[in-house]
Design an enzyme around this catalytic site. Structure first.
Site, PDB file in Angstrom:
ATOM      1  CB  SER A  81      -0.954   0.004   1.199  1.00 40.22           C
ATOM      2  OG  SER A  81      -2.027  -0.866   0.944  1.00 40.22           O
ATOM      3  CB  THR A 143      -2.463  -9.576  -2.669  1.00 39.78           C
ATOM      4  OG1 THR A 143      -2.646  -8.238  -2.225  1.00 39.78           O
ATOM      5  CG2 THR A 143      -2.965  -9.719  -4.092  1.00 39.78           C
ATOM      6  CB  SER A 181     -12.089   1.000   0.556  1.00 38.67           C
ATOM      7  OG  SER A 181     -12.521   0.339  -0.622  1.00 38.67           O
ATOM      8  CG  ASN A 182      -6.835  -2.268  -0.862  1.00 37.25           C
ATOM      9  OD1 ASN A 182      -5.731  -1.760  -0.770  1.00 37.25           O
ATOM     10  ND2 ASN A 182      -7.292  -3.140   0.025  1.00 37.25           N
ATOM     11  CB  THR A 323       2.239   0.576   6.910  1.00 35.28           C
ATOM     12  OG1 THR A 323       0.812   0.751   6.936  1.00 35.28           O
ATOM     13  CG2 THR A 323       2.858   1.332   8.074  1.00 35.28           C
TER      14      THR A 323
END
Length: 367
Positions: A81, A143, A181-182, A323
């Site tokens: 991320s 992932t 939220s990705n 992070t």
């Protein structure tokens, strides 16, 4: 893809051995990393520290469990991320160029892409206040989990959004709450592509990697391997008896602009230092990026940027960065904006490194 330990909070680059470096606690940091490797918390640990003009890199552990070859401080790793900070920086540069405004509705630039996109703004997307459901929370789409052969599957951004939007929003009114939220950064990647007419990775390369000479940082797309050298990433499985699988190779398109990038500790230190020095955006955009809101108890969130309070003896000290986590790889990239920076890449072994271990290294650098 937040770093789990924070949410629950040999070859150096250059010289052949890590020398004593004034103003950087070399012995303490090397000892703490070594203890993690000896305790089978990590298979490899890479670190880069900057204090003003002084820099130091180190590596402990092994590149792979089979050969036992020593890890290399200049090794590549999946940054997870931390990719979001790169993407957010490009969006802010587009704002500086007048191609968008942070409070523009997404619908204005990506018509028909986001449900209720007239109420979801660019700011909401970058700050995780959009309410858009995280596709990675759905079974088989994270992932951070072992996916066996499915980890080589290819995905397109539209496929990821279809998964997310099938579930509806996590909260009704954009801006009313914060939820990681990705999906937000898939939208950010599409926004970059729509406004520039080029792949988002090309824009990251053109606008950030080349100007900063980040020659060991890449946007892999569908490439499943890592550049050499690298430490292999492993994942412990809850089997009887316990087993460990090699999760190094994977098609990172499931992460795309939310977390696919690859880098080194030195390159990430250069990036976060340049960002907090104000060298990548205008002052106005940098101010907006650091306009934080409460997220979870351990950090606040701006626009693609996390703010942590390091527990120093004289009181909490703020640091900024991000992070990251992909299976087999944990990343921390922080800077205090005053000359001190810390980047860590940790490869979990039998368990994730503890919160205390990560915080202790940050304390040693920043306090």
């Amino acid at each position: 893809m937040l770093l789990k330990t924070i949410l629950s909070f040999v070859l150096a680059v250059g010289p052949a051995a890590a020398p004593a470096t004034p103003d950087i606690p070399v012995a303490e940091l090397h000892g703490r990393l070594t203890a993690l490797a000896d305790g089978r918390d990590i298979t490899a640990g890479l670190i880069h520290v900057r204090n003003g003009t002084r820099q130091w890199s180190d590596a402990v552990g092994v590149r792979d469990l089979a050969s036992g070859a020593p890890a290399v401080a200049g090794g590549h790793f999946r940054i997870g991320s931390v990719t979001k900070t790169f993407a957010a920086t490009v969006v802010l540069q587009l704002a500086d160029e007048g191609r968008l405004a942070l409070d523009d509705p997404i619908e204005r630039h990506l018509p028909g892409v986001v449900p209720d996109g007239g109420r979801v703004t660019v700011r909401h997307v970058l700050q995780h206040t959009s309410g858009l459901h995280d596709y990675m929370s759905e079974p088989g789409y994270s992932t951070n989990r072992w996916r066996a052969d499915a980890r080589f599957d290819d995905y397109t951004p539209s496929q990821l959004l279809k998964v997310a939007f099938a579930e509806g929003p996590d909260f009704e009114n954009p801006g009313e709450s914060w939820h990681y939220s990705n999906t937000n950064y898939v939208v950010a990647g599409l926004l970059i592509e729509k406004l520039t007419g080029r792949p988002y990775g090309d824009e990251v390369t053109r606008r950030i990697l080349r100007p900063l000479h980040l020659t060991h940082t890449s946007v892999p797309g569908h490439r499943s391997s890592l550049p050499v050298p690298h430490a292999r990433g492993y994942e412990p499985l809850p089997t009887t008896p316990p087993s460990i699988v090699d999760a190094t190779e994977m098609d990172p398109s499931l992460d795309w602009a939310a977390g696919e990038m690859v880098s080194t500790t030195r390159d990430l230190t250069t990036f976060v230092t340049a960002l907090l020095d104000g060298r990548l955006t205008s002052q106005a955009s940098f101010t907006e990026m650091r306009r934080m809101r409460e997220a979870v108890p351990l950090f606040r969130y701006g626009l693609g940027l996390q703010e942590f309070a390091i527990p120093c003896a004289t009181g909490p000290k703020p640091v900024w960065g991000h992070t990251g986590q992909l299976i087999g790889y944990l990343t921390v990239a922080f800077t205090d904006g005053k000359g001190k920076s810390l980047t860590l890449s940790l490869n979990p072994h039998e368990r994730d490194p503890s919160t205390e271990a990560v915080v202790s290294m940050a304390t040693a650098v920043f306090c």
